[in-house]
Every structure is written in C-alpha cells, then in structure tokens.
Design a protein around this motif. Structure first.
Motif, PDB file in Angstrom:
ATOM      1  N   UNK A 182      23.362  26.645 -34.153  1.00 41.67           N
ATOM      2  CA  UNK A 182      22.697  25.428 -33.680  1.00 41.67           C
ATOM      3  C   UNK A 182      21.196  25.570 -33.888  1.00 41.67           C
ATOM      4  N   UNK A 183      20.572  24.546 -34.438  1.00 36.47           N
ATOM      5  CA  UNK A 183      19.139  24.623 -34.700  1.00 36.47           C
ATOM      6  C   UNK A 183      18.516  23.243 -34.632  1.00 36.47           C
ATOM      7  N   UNK A 184      17.351  23.161 -33.984  1.00 38.55           N
ATOM      8  CA  UNK A 184      16.572  21.924 -34.009  1.00 38.55           C
ATOM      9  C   UNK A 184      15.902  21.817 -35.369  1.00 38.55           C
ATOM     10  N   UNK A 185      16.182  20.731 -36.088  1.00 36.07           N
ATOM     11  CA  UNK A 185      15.653  20.557 -37.441  1.00 36.07           C
ATOM     12  C   UNK A 185      14.287  19.883 -37.416  1.00 36.07           C
ATOM     13  N   UNK A 186      14.134  18.834 -36.614  1.00 39.94           N
ATOM     14  CA  UNK A 186      12.852  18.135 -36.523  1.00 39.94           C
ATOM     15  C   UNK A 186      12.617  17.650 -35.104  1.00 39.94           C
ATOM     16  N   UNK A 187      11.354  17.724 -34.673  1.00 46.86           N
ATOM     17  CA  UNK A 187      10.929  17.216 -33.375  1.00 46.86           C
ATOM     18  C   UNK A 187      10.268  15.850 -33.551  1.00 46.86           C
ATOM     19  N   UNK A 188      10.310  15.056 -32.489  1.00 43.03           N
ATOM     20  CA  UNK A 188       9.551  13.803 -32.524  1.00 43.03           C
ATOM     21  C   UNK A 188       8.065  14.123 -32.409  1.00 43.03           C
ATOM     22  N   UNK A 189       7.229  13.116 -32.715  1.00 42.66           N
ATOM     23  CA  UNK A 189       5.776  13.303 -32.670  1.00 42.66           C
ATOM     24  C   UNK A 189       5.226  12.853 -31.325  1.00 42.66           C
ATOM     25  N   UNK A 190       4.518  13.763 -30.640  1.00 43.70           N
ATOM     26  CA  UNK A 190       3.887  13.410 -29.368  1.00 43.70           C
ATOM     27  C   UNK A 190       2.787  12.368 -29.553  1.00 43.70           C
ATOM     28  N   UNK A 191       2.190  12.349 -30.754  1.00 52.40           N
ATOM     29  CA  UNK A 191       1.064  11.451 -30.988  1.00 52.40           C
ATOM     30  C   UNK A 191       1.490  10.122 -31.604  1.00 52.40           C
ATOM     31  N   UNK A 192       2.804   9.839 -31.608  1.00 50.41           N
ATOM     32  CA  UNK A 192       3.313   8.569 -32.130  1.00 50.41           C
ATOM     33  C   UNK A 192       4.141   7.901 -31.048  1.00 50.41           C
ATOM     34  N   UNK A 193       3.803   6.658 -30.703  1.00 57.84           N
ATOM     35  CA  UNK A 193       4.529   5.936 -29.667  1.00 57.84           C
ATOM     36  C   UNK A 193       5.958   5.644 -30.130  1.00 57.84           C
ATOM     37  N   UNK A 216      13.152   7.684 -38.739  1.00 58.78           N
ATOM     38  CA  UNK A 216      12.298   7.562 -37.567  1.00 58.78           C
ATOM     39  C   UNK A 216      10.857   7.296 -37.960  1.00 58.78           C
ATOM     40  N   UNK A 217      10.024   7.090 -36.952  1.00 59.17           N
ATOM     41  CA  UNK A 217       8.611   6.814 -37.169  1.00 59.17           C
ATOM     42  C   UNK A 217       7.819   8.113 -37.077  1.00 59.17           C
ATOM     43  N   UNK A 218       6.939   8.321 -38.028  1.00 57.39           N
ATOM     44  CA  UNK A 218       6.167   9.561 -38.062  1.00 57.39           C
ATOM     45  C   UNK A 218       4.783   9.273 -38.640  1.00 57.39           C
ATOM     46  N   UNK A 219       4.041  10.340 -38.882  1.00 57.64           N
ATOM     47  CA  UNK A 219       2.716  10.211 -39.495  1.00 57.64           C
ATOM     48  C   UNK A 219       2.860  10.420 -41.004  1.00 57.64           C
ATOM     49  N   UNK A 220       2.278   9.518 -41.786  1.00 56.19           N
ATOM     50  CA  UNK A 220       2.251   9.690 -43.240  1.00 56.19           C
ATOM     51  C   UNK A 220       0.824  10.067 -43.657  1.00 56.19           C
ATOM     52  N   UNK A 221       0.593  11.083 -44.502  1.00 57.27           N
ATOM     53  CA  UNK A 221       1.590  11.934 -45.150  1.00 57.27           C
ATOM     54  C   UNK A 221       2.434  12.711 -44.140  1.00 57.27           C
TER      55      UNK A 221
END
Length: 281
Positions: A182-193, A216-221
C-alpha cells in the motif's frame, strides 16, 4: 439512458448506429461500469437504487443478452474488471464510507474475498487492474495522509461519492484477499482550494507495467510551488504515471490540463484523455 429513464445494453455492428440487439437494464441499477469476460459474456455494475449504499452486478450472455446471473455487492460499485480466467473484481464504497474491493467467480456465486480498504473518515475505490495470477491492484481516493486537513464529502446527483482534500492510494491485494502493499501516490495541495487527487483509470501495458491516471486540481506546471516560477496557475487536469510490476513509481509524469476528464487505454497501449476546456497557460 433513454427519454423514458431506462438504460439499455446494446450490441452494435462496427460504427453503425443501428444495434444488432438491445436489452433494457434493470430500473434499480444506475450503471457505472461494464466489462466483457473471456467467454464474451457482458458484466454490468453500479449502484443499487433500491438499497442505498449498496451495488449490483449483472451478467448477460454474449449471444442474446439474456440475464445469466446477478449479485448484490457490499457497497456501490465504481469500477469493474474481469480477469483472463473469468473472475470478476469490483471496487467502490460501502455504506459506512469505507472503500472496498471484492472478487467473485464468473458465475457471481463464489465469493473469493470482500474486504475494506484502509481509510479514516471516507475513502472510495476508483480503479482496478488484474494480474495474470488474479492479484488485484486497486487505486482509491482517501482522506489518509493529511490528518490536519479534514476531507469534504458529498454525493453527485447520480449518487456517486465526491471527496476533496483527498489523496490517491495504490494497493495490491492477492487472490486470497490479503494486502500485499500500500502506498500513497499523490497528496492534495494545501495551497489549492478544494484540491483532490482522484484515480480515473488503471491499466496494464504489454510489458507488464501499469498506467495510473489521476485527476484533480493542482498547480501548473505540475509539482511547482506557488511563486517558484512567477507564472503558476491553478489548473484542473490529469496526471499519467507509469508504475513497475513491483509497484515502483517513475519520477517522470505527464500532465494534461482539462476539467471533467475521461481516460481510456487502447489495445495498442495508447492512452486517450477527453476533457473540457483544455488549455495550457
């Protein structure tokens, strides 16, 4: 679905708009996924509208689409896969808001396993891939990983669950239902609502590696911090990750901007992403 509210399972001839045969699906089923077994029979799964929080699987014959078997599941079904041997695997969410994965024989009568996937407040199984040995990779969306940030949970109009402040988790289950990794692949962004990491698809490549698509919504790049380049934007999109047979994750990713994405893998191994308002800033 049709104007009458019924959904149909239809067999088409090539690109023709005229079905060879069509059968109405049960009214109590809200379909989320469909797969074809090695014998040609078709399995359809989704939400059981007559029992809140539970799901259904239906098996139809390849020739005349007659109903061959059906089974209720311990939670709503969001993804369905059939092994080369014909076993049926599903994932989704139980009434207690815990993700689950279950396996059944081709006739839907023999239960191989039915187990929860670890979560705290809410988690949803989103995608499956099945090995030759019938071990199963499950990609789920969960609140795990950031205990200081409370996930927000709701339902779509269709009855499917929605999470925000969520992480994407990849887990391997053997045929006996035992967790192998079991592994967490990606976390959500604390700085994105309202940030979330939602698995959209999981497939095996011809060489045994896997593709995992996460929306999901993230920061680009992708992966940048706010202010790192001075031109970052908050951007919905899909991340494609390559994963080895041992679960190792490539550091390189492909980010495709676009909202409300749908992802599919073709027989040649090509990945197709369909999204709305796609654009690179």
């Amino acid at each position: 679905p049709t104007s009458s509210g019924y959904a149909f399972l239809a067999r088409m001839q090539g690109c023709s708009s005229t079905p060879i045969r069509a059968v109405a699906l049960p009214v109590r089923l809200r379909t989320t996924s469909m797969a074809q077994g090695p014998d040609g029979d078709v399995y359809v799964a989704g939400l059981n509208l007559e029992r809140n929080g539970f799901g259904m699987i239906y098996r139809y014959t390849a020739v005349d689409h007659g109903l061959k078997a059906r089974r209720e599941t311990s939670g709503i079904v969001t993804a369905l896969k059939i092994s080369n041997a014909g076993s049926v695997f599903v994932t989704g969410m139980r009434p207690d808001r815990s993700a689950f994965v279950a396996g059944f024989g081709a006739d839907l009568g023999n239960e191989l396993f039915d187990k929860p996937i670890r979560g705290s407040i809410a988690s949803v199984g989103r995608a499956l891939a099945v090995n030759e040995d019938e071990s199963v990779w499950v990609a789920s969306e969960s609140d795990l990983g950031r205990p200081s940030s409370s996930p927000r949970f709701s339902y779509e109009e269709s009855g499917l669950p929605l999470l925000s402040n969520s992480v994407a988790i990849l887990q391997r289950i053997n045929r006996a239902g035992e967790s192998q990794s079991e592994e967490v692949i990606e976390y959500f962004r604390d700085d994105v609502q309202s940030s979330f990491r939602r698995p959209l698809g999981l497939w095996f490549e011809r060489d045994g590696r896997m593709w995992l698509a996460i929306g999901g919504t993230t920061i680009y790049p992708f992966g940048a911090a706010k202010g790192q380049f001075g031109r970052e934007t908050v951007q919905p999109g899909v991340v494609l990750r390559s994963i080895g047979q041992d679960g190792s994750i490539d550091s390189d990713v492909t980010f495709l901007p676009g909202a409300e994405a749908q992802v599919s893998l073709g027989g040649s191994g090509r990945v197709a992403v369909l999204s709305r308002q796609a654009g690179i800033p």
